[in-house]
Design a protein around this motif. Structure first.
Motif, PDB file in Angstrom:
ATOM      1  N   GLY A 155      55.161  50.632  40.474  1.00 57.38           N
ATOM      2  CA  GLY A 155      54.290  51.595  41.140  1.00 57.38           C
ATOM      3  C   GLY A 155      52.902  51.077  41.427  1.00 57.38           C
ATOM      4  O   GLY A 155      51.946  51.859  41.568  1.00 57.38           O
ATOM      5  N   ARG A 156      52.775  49.786  41.581  1.00 52.59           N
ATOM      6  CA  ARG A 156      51.465  49.168  41.792  1.00 52.59           C
ATOM      7  C   ARG A 156      50.770  49.689  43.037  1.00 52.59           C
ATOM      8  O   ARG A 156      49.542  49.880  43.054  1.00 52.59           O
ATOM      9  CB  ARG A 156      51.644  47.656  41.868  1.00 52.59           C
ATOM     10  CG  ARG A 156      50.410  46.881  42.279  1.00 52.59           C
ATOM     11  CD  ARG A 156      50.670  45.397  42.192  1.00 52.59           C
ATOM     12  NE  ARG A 156      49.542  44.621  42.715  1.00 52.59           N
ATOM     13  CZ  ARG A 156      49.417  43.315  42.537  1.00 52.59           C
ATOM     14  NH1 ARG A 156      50.322  42.651  41.855  1.00 52.59           N
ATOM     15  NH2 ARG A 156      48.386  42.657  43.042  1.00 52.59           N
ATOM     16  N   ASP A 157      51.515  49.954  44.094  1.00 53.62           N
ATOM     17  CA  ASP A 157      50.907  50.354  45.358  1.00 53.62           C
ATOM     18  C   ASP A 157      50.909  51.861  45.574  1.00 53.62           C
ATOM     19  O   ASP A 157      50.565  52.326  46.668  1.00 53.62           O
ATOM     20  CB  ASP A 157      51.643  49.686  46.523  1.00 53.62           C
ATOM     21  CG  ASP A 157      51.428  48.184  46.552  1.00 53.62           C
ATOM     22  OD1 ASP A 157      50.308  47.757  46.233  1.00 53.62           O
ATOM     23  OD2 ASP A 157      52.382  47.457  46.878  1.00 53.62           O
ATOM     24  N   VAL A 158      51.314  52.627  44.570  1.00 51.94           N
ATOM     25  CA  VAL A 158      51.379  54.074  44.739  1.00 51.94           C
ATOM     26  C   VAL A 158      50.030  54.677  45.115  1.00 51.94           C
ATOM     27  O   VAL A 158      49.940  55.508  46.037  1.00 51.94           O
ATOM     28  CB  VAL A 158      51.958  54.735  43.470  1.00 51.94           C
ATOM     29  CG1 VAL A 158      51.736  56.250  43.493  1.00 51.94           C
ATOM     30  CG2 VAL A 158      53.441  54.435  43.360  1.00 51.94           C
ATOM     31  N   PRO A 159      48.904  54.327  44.459  1.00 47.29           N
ATOM     32  CA  PRO A 159      47.614  54.919  44.865  1.00 47.29           C
ATOM     33  C   PRO A 159      47.275  54.655  46.328  1.00 47.29           C
ATOM     34  O   PRO A 159      46.780  55.551  47.026  1.00 47.29           O
ATOM     35  CB  PRO A 159      46.615  54.250  43.919  1.00 47.29           C
ATOM     36  CG  PRO A 159      47.423  53.875  42.725  1.00 47.29           C
ATOM     37  CD  PRO A 159      48.751  53.474  43.258  1.00 47.29           C
ATOM     38  N   ALA A 160      47.523  53.432  46.808  1.00 44.23           N
ATOM     39  CA  ALA A 160      47.207  53.118  48.205  1.00 44.23           C
ATOM     40  C   ALA A 160      48.097  53.916  49.155  1.00 44.23           C
ATOM     41  O   ALA A 160      47.640  54.370  50.215  1.00 44.23           O
ATOM     42  CB  ALA A 160      47.379  51.620  48.448  1.00 44.23           C
ATOM     43  N   VAL A 161      49.351  54.096  48.778  1.00 47.21           N
ATOM     44  CA  VAL A 161      50.272  54.867  49.622  1.00 47.21           C
ATOM     45  C   VAL A 161      49.834  56.323  49.667  1.00 47.21           C
ATOM     46  O   VAL A 161      49.815  56.954  50.738  1.00 47.21           O
ATOM     47  CB  VAL A 161      51.709  54.724  49.101  1.00 47.21           C
ATOM     48  CG1 VAL A 161      52.644  55.684  49.836  1.00 47.21           C
ATOM     49  CG2 VAL A 161      52.204  53.291  49.255  1.00 47.21           C
ATOM     50  N   ARG A 162      49.479  56.897  48.524  1.00 45.51           N
ATOM     51  CA  ARG A 162      49.021  58.287  48.494  1.00 45.51           C
ATOM     52  C   ARG A 162      47.799  58.472  49.384  1.00 45.51           C
ATOM     53  O   ARG A 162      47.700  59.438  50.151  1.00 45.51           O
ATOM     54  CB  ARG A 162      48.696  58.682  47.056  1.00 45.51           C
ATOM     55  CG  ARG A 162      49.900  58.863  46.153  1.00 45.51           C
ATOM     56  CD  ARG A 162      49.450  59.023  44.707  1.00 45.51           C
ATOM     57  NE  ARG A 162      50.590  59.276  43.827  1.00 45.51           N
ATOM     58  CZ  ARG A 162      50.517  59.211  42.489  1.00 45.51           C
ATOM     59  NH1 ARG A 162      49.368  58.872  41.901  1.00 45.51           N
ATOM     60  NH2 ARG A 162      51.589  59.462  41.749  1.00 45.51           N
ATOM     61  N   ASP A 163      46.865  57.542  49.292  1.00 46.99           N
ATOM     62  CA  ASP A 163      45.644  57.654  50.076  1.00 46.99           C
ATOM     63  C   ASP A 163      45.937  57.570  51.568  1.00 46.99           C
ATOM     64  O   ASP A 163      45.369  58.316  52.370  1.00 46.99           O
ATOM     65  CB  ASP A 163      44.672  56.544  49.656  1.00 46.99           C
ATOM     66  CG  ASP A 163      43.392  56.551  50.479  1.00 46.99           C
ATOM     67  OD1 ASP A 163      42.613  57.513  50.345  1.00 46.99           O
ATOM     68  OD2 ASP A 163      43.190  55.601  51.271  1.00 46.99           O
ATOM     69  N   ALA A 164      46.837  56.677  51.954  1.00 50.52           N
ATOM     70  CA  ALA A 164      47.157  56.527  53.377  1.00 50.52           C
ATOM     71  C   ALA A 164      47.797  57.793  53.930  1.00 50.52           C
ATOM     72  O   ALA A 164      47.456  58.251  55.031  1.00 50.52           O
ATOM     73  CB  ALA A 164      48.088  55.326  53.573  1.00 50.52           C
TER      74      ALA A 164
END
Length: 953
Positions: free
Chosen positions: A565-574
């Protein structure tokens, strides 16, 4: 014999001159016959050129090597393989026992003195101009002569140093990079310079880079592991060149070590089936299509070709009749000078022969030119390079003969009609009185009844599509035979019509010889369109009724399961920046082992968790097998049918949520809100630290759920195969079962982060669910796709927009096709009508009719033919569609009954096949097509015609 030759020679010369004199009509018929020939010939050339010879296949798979050795991962046990090496299995049948699994040292099976190249393939996320791109990495010394042919160098060179790579042309186009650019991988900052561009002949759309052996994948794997990322997987095969090659006996000897071999000698000269042990094993003996399947394919091909020929004949027949009408004085002179009726028939048939030969030549030549010119585009579309430009003269000759035969068949009816005219009628232009045949309508009526009965039998009694299709074809041919009689019935409508349409209808009825073929051609085109449209519309209505939404309408889910889940924050923000988000609900997943472990294990050191189903809640039909015997076999059929409807056996498995083992998510009550689940008791249970579940089978008698944490997923898999208890730690948590009619969209369990932590569960971020103010538009989705591409993670993004069928596009295309064919057929009939009715039009002009009468009469003539064909075709096309749907119903019912009898169909619903009429398509055909044909004919017709002298009597 000599007289026959000279008479046909003269007939062909007359037909050739006549065709050249009337170039417009000749071009129309030639194009009508040549276009299908062009299509079929081009398809044949494309198919044959795309089929690779064994030598070409070997060059692309093993280059100049004699064999490719690969590890089958069966721990070195003996195997059996197919001659091409694509299929292999252990020589021993392990049944329900643990199957061998593990690597084999392939190098020990390679003969001494052989030249060996390693070919290792893996994947990495590489940096591009736009962000990151998941790319295949291949470590192979491509410049070595042994690898020649596997990669085709387009520009630059292959790598010679450890910091150099070459890239496929598709990767360069996608990434925005070029030769001379540098790239690196995610979590691995070492730069590599691109020194060349190549393509894979069998994979033109593959994103791949090539590096020297050991230059990329091994250091990248170490860097990824040290950075806490998932270790990339790779596989290695060996290209071997050895004096004498590898015979089938040698391949079988290597198979005893658990290694599969693709051998040049074996592929060029394969062994007999009796010499292949794999083909002698039960269930492995036939990889070819059954004789029945091949027969069905040939029957389908024959049907398509036959209907195409029928369509062309029906369309071209009136055009030949035009020629016969305009040349009747010439034909009358032949009769006046001693020519027999056979000579007249020969002249008209020779017209079909001349046009057919010309169409065959033109169609074949154009097919050769277009296929050769469009080959690069076809290769890009198919994603692979063709072999040699393969021309099969006999096949092209057969297709060309089809054109000649079609031309002759189209000219038969006009030839017979022309030969029946008397010499006096031909010379004076009088038509005489002709009675319509009474036999043909009776034959047509019989064919309709017989075809309808066959189609009804096929759809109600049997479940064979071929019977339904055959019966429908016979019925449609019967309607074609009935067309002259049906045209006569349409004439009774004329008394209620204004002058111009009444004249057009009466003219069409009076000249059924030229009207009926055109109506039949329109009928055939429309019948096929209505049949496919009815079936497609019914199929779409059924799919709409069976559609199961994965989220509430307008909701969005964005889930990421890789790299912990490393990229989950960036995906949520996008998603939140680019979509009109109302509510966001973050979710996580429970994991056992390293944070980077994927769901359900699969890697060393990774575990999994299972929700334990209480013994009392287990479906008796789904229990573990004993001695390889199906647990359902111990019940009678009646007991199986009863148990299949038991609630325990109706419970569905894991839902459609990516990465949620057992359908269990970690999140707050906002998840229920986004999913549209309004249940105050469930929200209170979450607040109290309980698991909220939608699965009755998971809840024990004391309202608890047991979760077993398994530290080693591989050990658990082996234990399951051996029938041993599953090792692990069981945790019991209080649960709340949600009752009532709630759509959970695949969610089976929900627990809050606090409760998960208190229970000792480890969690990693999974993603978020979003509710939206409005359905995101196309522009917003494209922007989000671009943002996610830059992030580089494999994001499971879903936007619920309800059922979206693509059948409407199919229906639109069919309607347009039918309209074009209908207008073309009606146009031919109009041309014939104008030729036949020239005297009538001159008479109208002589008695003072306005100039617009000629234009309106032509328009109505064309519209009348189109309308009659559309009405008859619409009625004829419904039968096969309904028959096919009823046949499908019977097949589904039989499958459902068999599933119930075997005890595993309880979760299935009884099949319901929907039959829906495509009213929009029918309306377009019935109104727009005749109207368009009439307007087009009126526009291209001159309003004024020159007066002629009175014909001599």
């Amino acid at each position: 014999m000599n007289n026959w030759f000279h008479s046909w020679r003269a007939a062909i010369r007359i037909a050739r001159r006549d065709a050249w004199r009337f170039k417009g009509r000749s071009f129309l018929v030639l194009a009508m016959i040549a276009l299908p020939i062009l299509g079929v010939s081009a398809a044949d050339l494309t198919l044959r050129s795309s089929e690779l010879s064994p030598q070409e296949q070997l060059e692309r798979s093993i280059g100049a090597a004699d064999a490719r050795f690969s590890d089958t991962q069966y721990a070195g046990v003996p195997i059996y393989q197919s001659p091409d090496g694509d299929i292999h299995t252990p020589a021993k049948d392990y049944g329900d026992a643990v199957w061998p699994s593990g690597p084999t040292d392939v190098t020990k099976t390679i003969p001494a003195g052989a030249t060996v190249l390693t070919d290792t393939t893996g994947n990495a996320k590489l940096t591009t101009v736009h962000g990151l791109l998941q790319t295949e990495v291949r470590e192979l010394k491509a410049a070595d002569p042994v690898a020649g042919g596997i990669m085709s160098l387009q520009e630059g060179r292959f790598p010679e140093k450890s910091d150099e790579v070459a890239a496929t042309t598709h990767f360069l186009e996608t990434s925005g990079l070029s030769i001379g650019s540098t790239l690196s991988a995610r979590g691995y900052d070492r730069p590599y310079r691109i020194v060349g561009a190549y393509e894979l002949p069998n994979g033109l759309k593959t994103d791949q880079i090539n590096a020297l052996p050991g230059a990329f994948l091994a250091p990248y794997a170490k860097a990824a592991e040290s950075a806490g990322l998932s270790k990339p997987q790779s596989s290695t095969t060996y290209l071997v060149k050895h004096s004498g090659g590898f015979t089938w006996n040698t391949v079988q000897q290597v198979n005893t070590k658990g290694v599969a071999v693709i051998s040049r000698l074996v592929l060029l000269d394969p062994p007999a089936d009796s010499e292949v042990p794999l083909l002698q094993m039960a269930g492995w003996g036939d990889y070819q299509q059954s004789v029945g399947a091949q027969t069905a394919e040939l029957a389908a091909l024959g049907t398509v070709v036959g209907l195409a020929m029928l369509e062309i004949c029906l369309l071209a027949g009136p055009a030949f009749a035009v020629g016969a009408r305009r040349s009747r004085r010439q034909l009358g002179l032949v009769g006046a000078n001693g020519g027999a009726r056979s000579h007249i028939r020969a002249i008209v048939l020779a017209g079909g022969l001349v046009i057919g030969v010309a169409a065959a030549v033109v169609g074949t030549v154009l097919a050769l030119i277009l296929t050769f010119a469009l080959q690069p585009l076809l290769e890009q579309y198919m994603g692979q390079r063709f072999g040699a430009f393969d021309i099969r003269p006999l096949e092209l000759l057969g297709i060309a003969l089809l054109a000649v035969l079609t031309g002759l068949l189209a000219a038969i009816v006009p030839a017979v009609t022309a030969s029946r005219q008397t010499v006096l009628a031909s010379l004076t232009g009088r038509r005489g009185v002709r009675r319509s045949s009474r036999v043909l309508p009776m034959v047509g009526l019989g064919a309709v009844l017989l075809g309808g009965a066959i189609a009804l039998y096929g759809s109600v009694v049997t479940d064979q599509f071929v019977i339904v299709a055959g019966g429908s074809a016979i019925a449609e041919l019967g309607v074609v035979a009935l067309t002259p009689a049906l045209v006569g019935l349409f004439g009774r409508v004329g008394r209620w019509l204004p002058l111009s349409p009444r004249l057009a209808l009466r003219d069409a009825v009076r000249n059924r010889g030229r009207t009926a073929p055109a109506v039949a051609a329109v009928l055939a085109a429309v019948a096929g369109t209505v049949a496919v449209s009815t079936y497609a519309a019914s199929d779409e209505a059924e799919a709409r009724a069976e559609y199961q939404a994965q989220l509430p309408y307008g909701a969005v889910s964005a889930l990421v399961v890789e790299e912990g889940g490393r990229d989950v924050p960036a995906v949520r923000d996008a998603v939140q920046r680019l979509f009109p988000i109302d509510t966001r609900a973050d979710v996580a997943r429970v994991h056992v082992g390293k944070p980077t472990c994927m769901p359900y294990g699969g890697e060393p050191g990774c575990g999994r968790f299972d929700i334990v189903i209480p013994k009392a809640n287990e479906c008796p039909l789904w229990g573990p097998s004993v001695d390889g015997e199906d647990p359902a076999s111990k019940f009678t059929r009646a007991e199986r049918e009863k148990l299949a409807k038991d609630w325990r056996c109706l419970e569905s498995g894991n839902g459609g949520i990516v990465g949620a083992e057992g359908g269990l998510l970690v999140g707050e009550a906002s998840v229920l809100k986004v999913l549209g689940i309004k249940d105050a008791a469930a929200e209170k249970a979450l607040a109290d630290g309980k698991i909220v579940t939608f699965s009755r089978a998971q809840v024990g008698p004391d309202s608890t759920i047991s979760v077993k944490l398994v530290a080693d997923a591989e050990a658990a898999d082996r234990a399951e195969q051996e029938g041993k208890p599953l090792p692990g730690v069981v945790k019991t948590l209080p649960a709340h079962l949600v009752t009532g009619d709630h759509e959970a969209y695949g969610l089976q369990g929900l627990i809050t982060p606090a409760a998960a932590k208190a229970a000792g569960f480890s969690t990693v971020a999974l993603g978020s669910f979003f509710s939206t103010d409005a359905l995101p538009g196309t522009e917003a989705r494209q922007k989000l796709d671009g943002e996610l591409a830059k992030i580089g993670s494999d994001v499971d993004l879903r936007v619920e927009e309800g059922f979206v069928g693509d059948t409407s596009i199919v229906l639109l295309a069919l309607t347009v096709f039918a309209g074009l064919v209908t207008i073309g057929a009606a146009g031919i009939a109009t041309g014939l009508a104008q030729a036949d009715a020239e005297a009538d039009l001159k008479t109208l002009a002589a008695v003072g009719a306005p100039p617009r009468v000629r234009r309106s009469l032509s328009g109505f003539q064309c519209g009348v033919v189109a309308a009659m064909g559309v009405i008859l075709g619409s009625m004829a096309g419904v039968l096969p569609a309904i028959g096919l749907r009823l046949t499908e119903q019977r097949q589904r019912e039989r499958f459902f009954e068999q599933a119930l009898a075997e005890g595993w169909g309880g979760a299935m619903t009884p099949p319901q096949v929907t039959i829906v009429m495509p009213w929009a398509t029918l309306l377009a055909l019935l109104v727009l097509v005749p109207l368009g044909a009439a307007v087009l004919a009126a526009l291209v017709t001159r309003s004024r015609g020159a007066l002629a002298r009175r014909a001599a009597t």
